[in-house]
Design a protein around this motif. Structure first.
Motif, mmCIF file in Angstrom:
data_model
loop_
_atom_site.group_PDB
_atom_site.id
_atom_site.type_symbol
_atom_site.label_atom_id
_atom_site.label_comp_id
_atom_site.label_asym_id
_atom_site.label_seq_id
_atom_site.Cartn_x
_atom_site.Cartn_y
_atom_site.Cartn_z
ATOM 1 N N LEU A 299 11.007 29.274 11.488
ATOM 2 C CA LEU A 299 10.990 28.108 10.616
ATOM 3 C C LEU A 299 10.794 26.832 11.432
ATOM 4 O O LEU A 299 10.014 25.951 11.048
ATOM 5 N N MET B 66 18.671 24.503 6.787
ATOM 6 C CA MET B 66 18.600 25.961 6.716
ATOM 7 C C MET B 66 19.712 26.605 7.554
ATOM 8 O O MET B 66 20.355 27.570 7.131
ATOM 9 N N LEU C 297 19.584 31.412 -0.047
ATOM 10 C CA LEU C 297 18.173 31.152 0.224
ATOM 11 C C LEU C 297 17.463 30.647 -1.034
ATOM 12 O O LEU C 297 16.569 29.799 -0.946
ATOM 13 N N GLY C 298 17.858 31.166 -2.196
ATOM 14 C CA GLY C 298 17.278 30.677 -3.438
ATOM 15 C C GLY C 298 17.589 29.206 -3.664
ATOM 16 O O GLY C 298 16.722 28.433 -4.096
ATOM 17 N N ALA D 35 18.234 27.009 -1.292
ATOM 18 C CA ALA D 35 17.461 26.255 -0.303
ATOM 19 C C ALA D 35 16.002 26.124 -0.736
ATOM 20 O O ALA D 35 15.383 25.062 -0.574
ATOM 21 N N THR D 36 15.450 27.189 -1.294
ATOM 22 C CA THR D 36 14.059 27.160 -1.759
ATOM 23 C C THR D 36 13.906 26.185 -2.917
ATOM 24 O O THR D 36 12.948 25.398 -2.970
ATOM 25 N N ALA D 37 14.845 26.202 -3.862
ATOM 26 C CA ALA D 37 14.791 25.275 -4.993
ATOM 27 C C ALA D 37 14.895 23.832 -4.521
ATOM 28 O O ALA D 37 14.232 22.932 -5.061
ATOM 29 N N LEU E 19 13.763 22.559 -1.843
ATOM 30 C CA LEU E 19 12.486 22.100 -1.284
ATOM 31 C C LEU E 19 11.600 21.460 -2.344
ATOM 32 O O LEU E 19 10.794 20.576 -2.035
ATOM 33 N N ARG F 292 6.866 25.163 1.077
ATOM 34 C CA ARG F 292 7.286 25.853 -0.142
ATOM 35 C C ARG F 292 6.725 27.267 -0.268
ATOM 36 O O ARG F 292 7.480 28.194 -0.602
ATOM 37 N N PHE G 210 8.689 29.745 1.901
ATOM 38 C CA PHE G 210 10.042 30.005 1.397
ATOM 39 C C PHE G 210 10.008 30.911 0.174
ATOM 40 O O PHE G 210 10.824 31.826 0.046
ATOM 41 N N VAL G 211 9.074 30.652 -0.738
ATOM 42 C CA VAL G 211 8.994 31.464 -1.958
ATOM 43 C C VAL G 211 8.639 32.912 -1.622
ATOM 44 O O VAL G 211 9.255 33.851 -2.136
ATOM 45 N N LEU H 290 11.600 34.566 0.134
ATOM 46 C CA LEU H 290 12.617 34.921 -0.851
ATOM 47 C C LEU H 290 12.196 36.157 -1.635
ATOM 48 O O LEU H 290 13.010 37.063 -1.871
#
Length: 204
Positions: free
Chosen positions: A36, A56, A99-100, A102-104, A106, A116, A119-120, A123
Motif C-alpha cells: 500500500l 490503514m 477493511l470494509g 477503510a474502503t468506504a 476512501l 479505490r 481497495f475494492v 476487499l
C-alpha cells in the motif's frame, strides 16, 4: 508381507529456519502495508500516502494484529497466522469489517480516488477467501503475495513483476515447508490472488 509406506523426508532445521523468515516477512499484514505504501507514494505523493498508510496501519493492521495476539495468548488460536480453518471463522469477519470501513472511508476523500479500485478488489478477494474457507483453508500468504505480484507487473512491467512472482512462490513454498498449508490450499490462494490482480488491471 507388510506393505512399506514411504513418507517424504522432514525438512531440515536450516530449511525450516529459512522458511520461517520468509513466511514472517511475507505475512499478509506486513505485505499489505508495504505494498500500500509503495502504490500510495506513487499515485498520491508523500503527504497523501503517509495519511493513507497511517490510517490503514492504525485502523486495520494493528487491531487485527492485537486481536490475533490476544487470541493466541488465550489459547483460542493455535498461532498468530490463524492456521486452523475453524479458527478463521472469528478472524475473517473482524478483518472484513475493518477493511470494509477503510474502503468506504476512501470514497469520502476525492484526493485518494486512485486507490479505490485496489481497495475494492482487495476487499473482494478477502470476501471470496472467507467464503471458500467453509470448505478449504485458503492461504492468505499466497493469495496476497500473488495479488501483489500481478499488480507490480501491471504497474512496473514484467521484469519487476517476475521478481515479485519469484518472491510470491518463495512465500507460498515457505508455508508448505512449515506445514501450515497443503498444496491445494496454496494453489487456490495463488489462483485467487492472480485472478484479483487481473480484475484490477481490467478495471484500470
Amino acid at each position: 508381507m507388510a506393505q512399506t509406506t514411504f513418507l517424504p523426508p522432514k525438512p531440515s532445521m536450516r530449511r525450516r529456519r529459512v522458511a520461517t523468515w520468509v513466511s514472517t516477512l511475507g505475512h499478509p499484514l506486513l505485505t499489505a502495508v508495504l505494498f500500500l505504501g509503495y502504490v500510495a507514494f506513487r499515485l498520491l505523493g508523500g503527504q497523501g500516502a503517509a495519511w493513507v498508510v497511517g490510517c490503514m496501519t492504525l485502523g486495520v493492521v494493528l487491531p487485527i494484529a492485537f486481536w490475533n495476539y490476544r487470541q493466541v495468548q488465550r489459547g483460542a488460536y493455535t498461532n498468530f497466522d490463524v492456521s486452523v480453518r475453524e479458527q478463521r471463522r472469528s478472524f475473517y469477519p473482524r478483518l472484513l469489517v475493518l477493511l470494509g470501513a477503510a474502503t468506504a472511508l476512501l470514497f469520502s476523500f476525492p484526493a485518494v480516488a486512485p486507490l479505490r479500485p485496489g481497495f475494492v478488489v482487495g476487499l473482494g478477494l478477502l470476501i471470496v477467501c472467507y467464503a471458500v474457507n467453509f470448505w478449504l483453508k485458503v492461504s492468505l500468504h499466497a493469495a496476497l503475495s500473488f495479488f501483489v505480484a500481478g499488480c507490480v507487473g501491471s504497474l512496473d512491467g514484467w521484469n519487476w513483476g517476475l521478481v515479485a512472482l519469484v518472491l510470491a512462490v518463495a512465500i507460498a513454498t515457505s508455508r508448505r515447508v512449515l506445514g501450515r498449508h497443503s498444496t491445494p490450499e496454496l494453489l487456490v490462494g495463488a489462483a485467487l490472488g492472480s485472478l484479483a490482480a487481473g480484475v484490477l488491471q481490467l478495471w484500470r
